[in-house]
Motif scaffolding. Structure first.
Motif, PDB file in Angstrom:
ATOM      1  N   PRO A  81       0.840  -1.204   0.000  1.00 26.48           N
ATOM      2  CA  PRO A  81       0.000   0.000   0.000  1.00 26.48           C
ATOM      3  C   PRO A  81       0.870   1.247   0.000  1.00 26.48           C
ATOM      4  CG  PRO A  81       0.024  -1.012   2.171  1.00 26.48           C
ATOM      5  CD  PRO A  81       0.719  -1.967   1.248  1.00 26.48           C
ATOM      6  N   PRO A  82       0.296   2.399  -0.313  1.00 28.84           N
ATOM      7  CA  PRO A  82       1.082   3.641  -0.328  1.00 28.84           C
ATOM      8  C   PRO A  82       1.807   3.860   0.994  1.00 28.84           C
ATOM      9  CG  PRO A  82      -1.103   4.007  -1.241  1.00 28.84           C
ATOM     10  CD  PRO A  82      -1.110   2.627  -0.665  1.00 28.84           C
ATOM     11  N   ALA A  83       2.987   4.385   0.891  1.00 26.74           N
ATOM     12  CA  ALA A  83       3.782   4.622   2.104  1.00 26.74           C
ATOM     13  C   ALA A  83       3.116   5.675   2.971  1.00 26.74           C
ATOM     14  CB  ALA A  83       5.191   5.054   1.723  1.00 26.74           C
ATOM     15  N   GLY A  84       3.111   5.424   4.241  1.00 22.85           N
ATOM     16  CA  GLY A  84       2.633   6.386   5.226  1.00 22.85           C
ATOM     17  C   GLY A  84       3.550   6.276   6.423  1.00 22.85           C
ATOM     18  N   PRO A  85       4.656   7.010   6.450  1.00 25.96           N
ATOM     19  CA  PRO A  85       5.661   6.836   7.494  1.00 25.96           C
ATOM     20  C   PRO A  85       5.093   6.897   8.905  1.00 25.96           C
ATOM     21  CG  PRO A  85       6.452   8.317   5.784  1.00 25.96           C
ATOM     22  CD  PRO A  85       5.004   8.059   5.490  1.00 25.96           C
ATOM     23  N   GLY A  86       4.150   7.815   9.116  1.00 27.36           N
ATOM     24  CA  GLY A  86       3.566   7.917  10.454  1.00 27.36           C
ATOM     25  C   GLY A  86       2.796   6.666  10.824  1.00 27.36           C
ATOM     26  N   ARG A  87       1.964   6.201   9.903  1.00 26.50           N
ATOM     27  CA  ARG A  87       1.171   4.999  10.163  1.00 26.50           C
ATOM     28  C   ARG A  87       2.070   3.785  10.356  1.00 26.50           C
ATOM     29  NH1 ARG A  87      -4.384   4.512   6.755  1.00 26.50           N
ATOM     30  NH2 ARG A  87      -5.206   6.604   7.084  1.00 26.50           N
ATOM     31  N   THR A  88       3.091   3.667   9.492  1.00 28.75           N
ATOM     32  CA  THR A  88       3.989   2.519   9.585  1.00 28.75           C
ATOM     33  C   THR A  88       4.716   2.516  10.918  1.00 28.75           C
ATOM     34  OG1 THR A  88       4.287   2.494   7.187  1.00 28.75           O
ATOM     35  CG2 THR A  88       5.945   1.342   8.501  1.00 28.75           C
ATOM     36  N   ALA A 111       2.202   1.604  13.668  1.00 30.24           N
ATOM     37  CA  ALA A 111       1.905   0.166  13.591  1.00 30.24           C
ATOM     38  C   ALA A 111       3.086  -0.640  14.096  1.00 30.24           C
ATOM     39  CB  ALA A 111       1.564  -0.232  12.155  1.00 30.24           C
ATOM     40  N   GLY A 112       4.299  -0.246  13.709  1.00 26.56           N
ATOM     41  CA  GLY A 112       5.481  -0.960  14.166  1.00 26.56           C
ATOM     42  C   GLY A 112       5.612  -0.944  15.668  1.00 26.56           C
ATOM     43  N   TYR A 113       5.355   0.220  16.260  1.00 29.77           N
ATOM     44  CA  TYR A 113       5.456   0.325  17.713  1.00 29.77           C
ATOM     45  C   TYR A 113       4.385  -0.510  18.410  1.00 29.77           C
ATOM     46  CZ  TYR A 113       4.978   2.215  22.402  1.00 29.77           C
ATOM     47  OH  TYR A 113       4.847   2.329  23.761  1.00 29.77           O
TER      48      TYR A 113
END
Length: 445
Positions: free
Chosen positions: A54-61, A64-66
């Motif tokens: 999906p399109p990159a969303g650095p904040g969301r990623t 989600a990672g955290y």
């Protein structure tokens, strides 16, 4: 051999593309099972949302990672791979591409979680075990202050999945007309695609076919089916209940929207010499004709969709002769979970059962009562479904070569494995249950 159909959303599966990545497991810590795929080898025409991130969303990623990393660590689902830890350790999730994994979850939530598995971005030495742990703690995975933002990573159900008459035919075709041969690979010889009832656990002391016959016999007994009974079955499957009822001397009318199922059910009924006692009709339940002494419907309500539950129960009552009995087998979930799921596009609704929704016991009771039906008996046995699904999944995994030869590629196989393990986890965690109910018309008698 029947032709596979609709293995991915609204598309037909093709033979495995050249350059597929099935092969022996690697010896590195990133070792992948023989069913492994790599995203770059996925056919984008067949599996667009698996082949492309999906399109990159650095904040969301990052979020989600955290959150995901915190949850997996807290639940002890991360750690060294199998072979590098004590055998007594619990199930583990192994990431092959952490960034892609978190990116998908950040954008698509649980759909992304499943698509990441289909893409080969993570694996587990015990997939059902990992999913069971997650299901046990599903309400704790996201911190309470963030739950109000759920709408950011879930999407609404597509309007195309509504179970209008035309939509219901398409939705049934998507799943049940995949290939009779595919289902025969992992189901038992009765071709029963619903929960069995085992005499005892562990189930290895009894054949799955015997447990399926026990389930069918209990439903027929519940409905009072005997010699001369006029029986309506809504949802034919591949005909085993109709066969068993006809062998009792009942006169059976059974309805399905699946052309593949109808054809094989008719063949099986004719081969058993029971064609004069059982008729298979390609007919929507809303178009039922006639009155019957008994009505049986096994795990059909889940495919109806909440919008049409009133029509379903009205059809049941309209088909019932005075003094008749209705025996239902249905999967259930908690009412709060059902309300939340009803408007949400999920992994199962996207890839497996478009238009479906598992009801709650409250929903079944409310809609049946509104149609003038009374619940006389209600018995649950979710542990039996978990065991049924475990056996199906083991049989499916053991038959990968046969499934591949039918034209189903590794991405489909991982999707199907995830679906079976995901469902098993729902029952093992008691997030889901399965129940047999007896309904009669009017007041309790």
């Amino acid at each position: 051999m029947t032709r596979p159909a609709s293995a991915s959303p609204r598309t037909r599966p093709l033979p495995q593309p050249a350059g597929g990545t099935v092969g022996p497991p690697r010896r590195s810590p990133d070792a992948r099972p023989a069913s492994a795929v790599r995203r770059e080898g996925v056919d984008a025409g067949r599996w667009p949302d698996v082949a492309r991130l999906p399109p990159a969303g650095p904040g969301r990623t990052a979020v989600a990672g955290y959150l995901v990393g915190r949850a997996l660590d807290r639940l002890a689902l991360t750690g060294p791979p199998a072979g590098a830890r004590p055998p007594a350790a619990g199930p583990r999730l192994t990431l092959h591409d952490a960034d892609a994994f978190h990116r998908r979850i950040g954008r698509r939530g649980l759909i992304g979680f499943g698509e990441s598995y289909m893409a080969g971005e993570w694996d587990s030495d015990d997939l059902a075990g990992v999913l069971t742990v997650l299901a046990h703690h599903v309400d704790e995975l996201v911190p309470a202050p963030l739950r109000g933002f759920r709408r950011l990573w879930v999407s609404a159900r597509p309007s195309a999945d509504r179970n209008t008459r035309a939509g219901a035919r398409d939705n049934i075709h998507h799943h049940y007309d995949l290939s009779n041969d595919l289902f025969s690979v992992f189901l038992d010889p009765t071709l029963s695609y619903s929960s069995a009832v085992f005499a005892a656990f562990p189930a290895r002391f009894e054949s799955l076919a015997a447990a399926q016959h026990r389930k069918i016999d209990r439903l027929l007994d519940l409905a009072g089916v005997e010699e001369g009974t006029r029986l309506l079955e809504i949802g034919t499957g591949w005909g085993e209940l109709a066969l068993r009822a006809a062998a009792r001397g009942a006169r059976v009318t059974t309805l399905t929207l699946s052309a593949e199922q109808a054809a094989l059910a008719r063949e099986r009924i004719a081969a058993a010499g029971l064609a004069g006692r059982a008729e298979v009709q390609l007919r929507d339940y809303r178009d039922v004709e006639g009155r019957y002494d008994a009505v049986v419907s096994v795990e059909m309500i889940e495919a109806v969709g909440a919008e049409y539950w009133p029509a379903y129960f009205t059809a049941l009552r309209r088909a019932l002769a005075p003094g008749g009995r209705i025996a239902l087998q249905t999967i259930t979930m908690g009412h709060r979970q059902m309300l939340r799921t009803a408007t949400t596009h999920t992994f199962i609704s996207k890839y497996v059962f478009p238009g479906g929704l598992i009801p709650s016991r409250e929903a079944v009771a409310g809609h049946s009562a509104a149609a003038g039906l009374t619940t006389v008996a209600d018995h649950g046995y979710g542990d039996h479904y978990a065991e049924t699904l475990r056996l199906w999944r083991e049989r499916f995994l053991a038959a990968r070569t046969a499934v591949t030869n039918l034209g189903f590629d590794p991405v489909f196989q991982r999707m199907w494995e995830f679906y079976l393990a995901y469902s098993e986890a729902g029952f093992r965690s008691r997030y889901l249950d399965v129940r047999q109910l007896l309904l009669t018309e009017g007041t309790h008698r």
